[in-house]
Design a protein around this motif. Structure first.
Motif, short mmCIF file in Angstrom:
data_model
loop_
_atom_site.label_atom_id
_atom_site.label_comp_id
_atom_site.label_asym_id
_atom_site.label_seq_id
_atom_site.Cartn_x
_atom_site.Cartn_y
_atom_site.Cartn_z
N ARG A 6 0.85 -1.16 0.00
CA ARG A 6 0.00 0.00 0.00
C ARG A 6 0.90 1.22 0.00
N SER A 30 -6.76 -5.82 4.36
CA SER A 30 -7.66 -5.05 3.52
C SER A 30 -6.90 -4.58 2.28
N ARG A 32 -6.42 -1.95 0.54
CA ARG A 32 -6.43 -0.51 0.28
C ARG A 32 -5.47 -0.21 -0.87
N TYR A 127 -0.78 4.80 5.95
CA TYR A 127 0.03 4.71 4.73
C TYR A 127 1.48 5.07 5.01
N GLY A 300 -8.99 5.91 2.72
CA GLY A 300 -9.83 5.64 3.88
C GLY A 300 -9.60 6.64 5.00
#
Ligand SMILES: *[C@@H]1O[C@H](CO)[C@@H](O)[C@H](O)[C@H]1NC(C)=O
Ligand SMILES: *[C@@H]1O[C@H](CO)[C@@H](O)[C@H](O)[C@H]1NC(C)=O
Ligand SMILES: *[C@@H]1O[C@H](CO)[C@@H](O)[C@H](O)[C@H]1NC(C)=O
Length: 505
Positions: A6, A30, A32, A127, A300
């Motif tokens: 990510r 997840s 992302r 992130y 998100g």
């Protein structure tokens, strides 16, 4: 265990110098997305620069949506970049110039944004971030560490005064001291070739050199895509391609440069490819203030933070279709300071004088792009006005503001005389020039708190004629300043329709 990469990778490209990125590697179940952000310096949309980037076309345009009505709100590097990374208009960042006291990296730091900007928000959202290239003007070999830009998991900044020294770039990696790359960073961009005495042929050459320098960017795009593909993460990565501000060469009889509110300077490339992003073009209005919320939403993060002056750009078919009906039609455009003519001929005024800087280049402006109208309205610090109807006059040649146009028959804007349209535009500009957060996205709600007015067309109803006549053309300046000096920026107070009606009764 599923390993997902990510990242947000931002690449800033100062013509053949490349800069800027966010990266990370995180393990999470997840899915992302990764986000790659490629930002050029000074890239025009209106002189067809994208036509000379076949690899950008091949890898991003042909795989994503080309946002044809995307705008920067302040047409110069540092203020535009601060808007981009904070999601706020320059009147809310007060970073309005490329140098201190009004702008540059020191002003960005002084305003507190080094503790409150997108890379930090992305880190909060989980992130990792990586940046390489030019970050801001006046981010230098002297001040690179006082303080170090926050929010980047890893960074490699190109520093002033060597940002544009293509043969001697100075990079500053993570917390390490700057390193100069003398002789290493060669491009054929600025090879001083074929200069003639003719300004036009010089400008043609200038144009070609810009396109040549873009070839390196175009190849970089391919490099990024093939690497993402090689890692097997291309399908879960958004790639965003844009620039900080546009550019003009010879248009409006101007020397090469930016800093104006004309389409050449503010309507800029934005192309996005990624999961769910349709292939095609979108004619919805967006601006640089929308990019921080767009990226936060993808990540998100909290894209509804009250200080964000924009809203997420729709990235899928359904949202794009809905945006055509519901999305705002205005762009706030603002500028402070001087204009800097680039190239060797500098600014040739009507009297033939050559000047290093054009003075009095402070203005407030609005772009309004609706179904039935396409308008640019500006008020300069000298209180000169411009009004262009881009439907009839796409190149902004004919200023139809009544103060300029001597014609008794002024051209009509969507079938109405400018005298009806102008007070509405001016009232809207009164709001956008000092809007904050939600009022920047929906400025009509400030004038019509009941929320029934969403567009200029709505506001044109006859029942509002007297109200707008009463607010008439308040945007003005007391003085030309080089920065955002509130006392010189004329009236600030606003009366809304409901209050006005009560007073009237
Ligand atoms: C190259 O940049 C360094 C600073 O990083 C500077 O000290 C040096 O003088 C520069 N060389 C030239 C030829 O400008
Ligand atoms: C700049 O604007 C001021 C008014 O604020 C005016 O007095 C001055 O002459 C202008 N300068 C130029 C070079 O146009
Ligand atoms: C913007 O910053 C300048 C320079 O620090 C300052 O003089 C000015 O008052 C600020 N403007 C606003 C509206 O805060």
């Amino acid at each position: 265990m599923v390993f997902t990469i990510r990242k947000l990778l931002a690449l800033t490209l100062a013509f053949a110098t490349w800069v800027g990125a966010i990266e990370q590697v995180a393990l999470k179940q997840s899915e992302r997305p990764n986000i790659v952000f490629i930002l050029t310096d000074d890239q025009d949309l209106h002189m067809d620069s994208l036509d000379y980037m076949p690899l950008l076309k091949k890898h991003i345009i042909d795989h994503g949506t080309f946002y044809k009505s995307h705008y920067c709100s302040t047409a110069i590097c540092c203020p535009s970049r601060v808007t981009l990374w904070t999601g706020r208009n320059a009147h809310n960042t007060n970073v309005t110039d490329v140098f201190p006291p009004y702008g540059g990296y020191p002003k960005f730091v002084a305003q507190g944004f080094n503790e409150d900007w997108l890379p930090l928000w992305l880190q909060d959202a989980g992130y990792s971030t990586y940046y390489t290239g030019k970050l801001f003007n006046s981010h230098t070999v002297e001040n690179w560490n006082s303080p170090h830009p926050s929010g980047w998991t890893s960074s490699d900044f190109l520093l002033d005064p060597y940002t544009y020294s293509y043969l001697n770039a100075t990079f500053q990696r993570n917390e390490h001291p700057p390193v100069s790359h003398e002789g290493e960073y060669s491009t054929d961009v600025l090879a001083g070739k074929a200069l003639t005495d003719e300004i036009v042929s010089y400008n043609d050459e200038f144009y070609r050199a810009r396109l040549q320098s873009l070839q390196a960017v175009d190849e970089l795009v391919e490099g990024v895509i093939s690497r993402l593909d090689g890692y097997g993460i291309l399908d879960n990565t958004y790639v965003i391609y844009t620039t900080d501000n546009g550019y003009h060469i010879s248009q409006h009889r101007l020397a090469p440069g930016k800093e104006c509110g004309f389409e050449e300077d503010i309507n800029i490339p934005l192309v996005i490819r990624g999961p769910g992003v349709p292939i095609g073009e979108a004619d919805i209005v967006s601006a640089h203030t929308d990019l921080a919320p767009t990226i936060l939403k993808l990540a998100g993060g909290d894209y509804k933070k009250p200080d964000l002056d924009g809203s997420p750009i729709p990235l899928n078919k359904k949202d794009i279709t809905r945006a055509k009906i519901e999305r705002q039609e205005h762009v706030n455009v603002e500028f402070w300071g001087r204009s800097l003519p680039e190239g060797i001929y500098k600014f040739s005024l009507d009297d033939g004088k050559i000047v290093a800087y054009g003075s009095n280049n402070t203005y407030k402006a609005l772009r309004v792009v609706g179904k039935e109208y396409n308008i640019y309205y500006s008020v300069w610090c000298t209180n000169e006005h411009e009004l262009y109807d881009l439907t009839a006059d796409p190149h902004q040649i004919n200023n139809i503001h009544p103060s300029i146009s001597s014609s008794s028959e002024l051209p009509k804007i969507f079938r109405l005389p400018p005298s009806k349209v102008l007070p509405r535009l001016d009232a809207l500009l009164m709001v956008t020039k000092s809007c904050r957060g939600a009022t920047c996205v929906d400025p009509w709600s400030v004038l019509h708190p009941r929320g029934d007015i969403k567009t200029l067309a709505d506001a044109m109803r006859v029942e509002f004629d007297d109200f707008y006549a009463s607010t008439a053309e308040k945007v003005s300046f007391d003085k030309c300043e080089l920065g955002y000096i509130l006392e010189s920026e004329g009236p600030q107070a606003l009366v809304n329709f409901d209050e006005w009606k009560e007073e009237d009764l």
